[in-house]
Motif scaffolding. Structure first.
Motif, PDB file in Angstrom:
ATOM      1  N   HIS A  17      37.057 -18.334  13.933  1.00  0.00           N
ATOM      2  CA  HIS A  17      36.819 -19.396  12.878  1.00  0.00           C
ATOM      3  C   HIS A  17      35.730 -20.071  13.367  1.00  0.00           C
ATOM      4  CE1 HIS A  17      37.014 -22.198   9.760  1.00  0.00           C
ATOM      5  NE2 HIS A  17      37.274 -23.211  10.690  1.00  0.00           N
ATOM      6  N   GLY A  18      35.788 -20.485  14.879  1.00  0.00           N
ATOM      7  CA  GLY A  18      34.563 -21.287  15.193  1.00  0.00           C
ATOM      8  C   GLY A  18      33.326 -20.336  15.214  1.00  0.00           C
ATOM      9  N   GLU A  19      33.281 -19.278  15.527  1.00  0.00           N
ATOM     10  CA  GLU A  19      32.053 -18.519  15.528  1.00  0.00           C
ATOM     11  C   GLU A  19      31.720 -18.271  14.122  1.00  0.00           C
ATOM     12  OE1 GLU A  19      30.776 -14.124  16.865  1.00  0.00           O
ATOM     13  OE2 GLU A  19      32.593 -14.547  17.543  1.00  0.00           O
ATOM     14  N   LEU A  20      32.334 -18.107  13.030  1.00  0.00           N
ATOM     15  CA  LEU A  20      32.201 -18.139  11.749  1.00  0.00           C
ATOM     16  C   LEU A  20      31.632 -19.525  11.257  1.00  0.00           C
ATOM     17  CD1 LEU A  20      32.101 -16.624   8.915  1.00  0.00           C
ATOM     18  CD2 LEU A  20      34.473 -17.347   8.467  1.00  0.00           C
ATOM     19  N   MET A  21      31.981 -20.629  11.486  1.00  0.00           N
ATOM     20  CA  MET A  21      31.537 -21.860  11.158  1.00  0.00           C
ATOM     21  C   MET A  21      30.294 -22.199  11.747  1.00  0.00           C
ATOM     22  SD  MET A  21      33.582 -22.438   8.449  1.00  0.00           S
ATOM     23  CE  MET A  21      33.041 -24.174   8.286  1.00  0.00           C
ATOM     24  N   ARG A  22      29.869 -21.678  13.070  1.00  0.00           N
ATOM     25  CA  ARG A  22      28.643 -21.794  13.400  1.00  0.00           C
ATOM     26  C   ARG A  22      27.752 -20.947  12.904  1.00  0.00           C
ATOM     27  NH1 ARG A  22      32.263 -22.581  17.842  1.00  0.00           N
ATOM     28  NH2 ARG A  22      32.399 -20.674  18.486  1.00  0.00           N
ATOM     29  N   GLU A  23      28.058 -19.708  12.459  1.00  0.00           N
ATOM     30  CA  GLU A  23      26.939 -18.891  11.914  1.00  0.00           C
ATOM     31  C   GLU A  23      26.645 -19.245  10.518  1.00  0.00           C
ATOM     32  OE1 GLU A  23      24.404 -15.724  11.465  1.00  0.00           O
ATOM     33  OE2 GLU A  23      24.927 -17.086  13.180  1.00  0.00           O
ATOM     34  N   ILE A  24      27.789 -20.012   9.657  1.00  0.00           N
ATOM     35  CA  ILE A  24      27.569 -20.532   8.359  1.00  0.00           C
ATOM     36  C   ILE A  24      26.561 -21.911   8.799  1.00  0.00           C
ATOM     37  CG2 ILE A  24      28.693 -21.894   6.615  1.00  0.00           C
ATOM     38  CD1 ILE A  24      31.123 -19.906   6.789  1.00  0.00           C
ATOM     39  N   SER A  25      26.754 -22.647   9.794  1.00  0.00           N
ATOM     40  CA  SER A  25      26.118 -23.749  10.063  1.00  0.00           C
ATOM     41  C   SER A  25      24.490 -23.417  10.192  1.00  0.00           C
ATOM     42  CB  SER A  25      26.430 -24.591  11.152  1.00  0.00           C
ATOM     43  OG  SER A  25      25.746 -25.412  11.561  1.00  0.00           O
ATOM     44  N   ARG A  26      24.381 -22.581  10.938  1.00  0.00           N
ATOM     45  CA  ARG A  26      23.018 -21.818  11.014  1.00  0.00           C
ATOM     46  C   ARG A  26      22.424 -21.550   9.823  1.00  0.00           C
ATOM     47  NH1 ARG A  26      19.847 -17.607  11.700  1.00  0.00           N
ATOM     48  NH2 ARG A  26      21.597 -16.024  11.355  1.00  0.00           N
ATOM     49  N   LEU A  27      23.120 -20.709   9.008  1.00  0.00           N
ATOM     50  CA  LEU A  27      22.515 -20.231   7.767  1.00  0.00           C
ATOM     51  C   LEU A  27      22.302 -21.366   6.480  1.00  0.00           C
ATOM     52  CD1 LEU A  27      24.745 -16.939   7.694  1.00  0.00           C
ATOM     53  CD2 LEU A  27      22.180 -16.986   8.110  1.00  0.00           C
ATOM     54  N   SER A  28      23.249 -22.119   6.629  1.00  0.00           N
ATOM     55  CA  SER A  28      23.039 -23.266   5.574  1.00  0.00           C
ATOM     56  C   SER A  28      22.069 -24.405   5.842  1.00  0.00           C
ATOM     57  CB  SER A  28      24.554 -23.802   5.201  1.00  0.00           C
ATOM     58  OG  SER A  28      25.028 -24.522   6.190  1.00  0.00           O
ATOM     59  N   GLY A  29      21.789 -24.477   7.269  1.00  0.00           N
ATOM     60  CA  GLY A  29      21.036 -25.671   7.792  1.00  0.00           C
ATOM     61  C   GLY A  29      21.943 -27.090   7.744  1.00  0.00           C
ATOM     62  N   LYS A  30      23.130 -26.740   7.516  1.00  0.00           N
ATOM     63  CA  LYS A  30      24.061 -27.846   7.978  1.00  0.00           C
ATOM     64  C   LYS A  30      24.721 -28.154   9.206  1.00  0.00           C
ATOM     65  CE  LYS A  30      25.568 -28.214   3.202  1.00  0.00           C
ATOM     66  NZ  LYS A  30      26.933 -28.385   2.348  1.00  0.00           N
ATOM     67  N   SER A  31      24.898 -29.250   9.593  1.00  0.00           N
ATOM     68  CA  SER A  31      25.407 -29.407  11.001  1.00  0.00           C
ATOM     69  C   SER A  31      27.051 -29.340  10.908  1.00  0.00           C
ATOM     70  CB  SER A  31      25.095 -30.940  11.438  1.00  0.00           C
ATOM     71  OG  SER A  31      25.929 -31.875  10.595  1.00  0.00           O
ATOM     72  N   VAL A  32      27.734 -29.023  11.830  1.00  0.00           N
ATOM     73  CA  VAL A  32      29.059 -28.782  12.022  1.00  0.00           C
ATOM     74  C   VAL A  32      29.905 -30.182  11.711  1.00  0.00           C
ATOM     75  CG1 VAL A  32      29.245 -26.576  13.164  1.00  0.00           C
ATOM     76  CG2 VAL A  32      29.342 -28.923  14.394  1.00  0.00           C
ATOM     77  N   GLY A  33      30.931 -30.244  11.262  1.00  0.00           N
ATOM     78  CA  GLY A  33      31.520 -31.534  11.033  1.00  0.00           C
ATOM     79  C   GLY A  33      32.557 -31.624  12.371  1.00  0.00           C
ATOM     80  N   GLU A  34      33.796 -32.215  11.921  1.00  0.00           N
ATOM     81  CA  GLU A  34      34.750 -32.300  12.951  1.00  0.00           C
ATOM     82  C   GLU A  34      35.207 -30.948  13.930  1.00  0.00           C
ATOM     83  OE1 GLU A  34      38.191 -33.858  11.254  1.00  0.00           O
ATOM     84  OE2 GLU A  34      37.006 -34.825   9.478  1.00  0.00           O
ATOM     85  N   THR A  35      35.961 -31.301  14.844  1.00  0.00           N
ATOM     86  CA  THR A  35      36.312 -29.852  15.429  1.00  0.00           C
ATOM     87  C   THR A  35      37.090 -29.040  14.528  1.00  0.00           C
ATOM     88  OG1 THR A  35      38.081 -31.060  16.440  1.00  0.00           O
ATOM     89  CG2 THR A  35      36.070 -30.962  17.879  1.00  0.00           C
ATOM     90  N   TRP A  36      37.091 -27.828  14.839  1.00  0.00           N
ATOM     91  CA  TRP A  36      37.978 -26.946  13.828  1.00  0.00           C
ATOM     92  C   TRP A  36      39.348 -26.918  14.538  1.00  0.00           C
ATOM     93  CZ3 TRP A  36      33.034 -24.741  15.274  1.00  0.00           C
ATOM     94  CH2 TRP A  36      31.995 -25.116  14.167  1.00  0.00           C
ATOM     95  N   PRO A  37      40.285 -26.340  13.582  1.00  0.00           N
ATOM     96  CA  PRO A  37      41.912 -26.210  13.908  1.00  0.00           C
ATOM     97  C   PRO A  37      41.887 -25.583  15.395  1.00  0.00           C
ATOM     98  CG  PRO A  37      41.407 -25.863  11.825  1.00  0.00           C
ATOM     99  CD  PRO A  37      40.176 -25.860  12.142  1.00  0.00           C
ATOM    100  N   GLY A  38      42.271 -26.287  16.466  1.00  0.00           N
ATOM    101  CA  GLY A  38      42.697 -25.470  17.593  1.00  0.00           C
ATOM    102  C   GLY A  38      41.707 -25.825  18.680  1.00  0.00           C
ATOM    103  N   GLU A  39      40.430 -26.405  18.335  1.00  0.00           N
ATOM    104  CA  GLU A  39      39.431 -26.710  19.066  1.00  0.00           C
ATOM    105  C   GLU A  39      39.062 -28.095  19.396  1.00  0.00           C
ATOM    106  OE1 GLU A  39      35.726 -25.269  17.505  1.00  0.00           O
ATOM    107  OE2 GLU A  39      36.037 -23.156  17.927  1.00  0.00           O
ATOM    108  N   GLY A  40      39.083 -28.201  20.796  1.00  0.00           N
ATOM    109  CA  GLY A  40      38.911 -29.811  21.201  1.00  0.00           C
ATOM    110  C   GLY A  40      39.921 -30.697  20.915  1.00  0.00           C
ATOM    111  N   ARG A  41      41.115 -30.326  20.394  1.00  0.00           N
ATOM    112  CA  ARG A  41      42.279 -31.266  20.429  1.00  0.00           C
ATOM    113  C   ARG A  41      43.204 -31.094  21.436  1.00  0.00           C
ATOM    114  NH1 ARG A  41      42.593 -31.185  13.964  1.00  0.00           N
ATOM    115  NH2 ARG A  41      40.539 -31.736  13.551  1.00  0.00           N
TER     116      ARG A  41
END
Length: 111
Positions: A87-111
């Motif tokens: 999921h993190g890899e997918l969201m990072r790639e969507i971030s790159r493609l959309s030009g949007k920054s990532v929001g909060e940490t994703w489920p299971g990351e950094g918590r």
């Protein structure tokens, strides 16, 4: 045997600059079925920073290369860690493609 489109954010995101954290559902399905994920970013070139995106705003859709995770061709019941990592890899790639920054940490990351 047919492609499926899933929006991991799970709702309409009107913020022109940030992605929502999303849900691990697309990653879980990809791992359970052994298929790759094809990321897609949606850009709104006329959006003004700090202003919500309107319903009829012009958009540009861009697809990235398939994400071929370790489970491709090997359907299995994924662990939470596998789901979160994909999921993190997918969201990072969507971030790159959309030009949007990532929001909060994703489920299971950094918590």
């Amino acid at each position: 045997g047919c492609p499926v489109g899933i929006f991991p954010e799970g709702t309409v995101n009107r913020d022109p600059g940030r992605l929502l954290p999303g849900s691990v559902g697309a990653a879980r399905l990809a791992l359970q079925t052994g298929v790759p994920l094809v990321p897609c970013g949606i850009r709104f070139p006329n959006a003004r920073p700090g202003k919500p995106i309107h319903d009829l705003s012009r958009m540009v859709v861009q697809f990235g290369p398939p994400i071929r995770h370790d489970g491709v061709g090997r359907p299995h019941q994924p662990s939470r860690g596998e789901q979160s990592a994909l999921h993190g890899e997918l969201m990072r790639e969507i971030s790159r493609l959309s030009g949007k920054s990532v929001g909060e940490t994703w489920p299971g990351e950094g918590r």
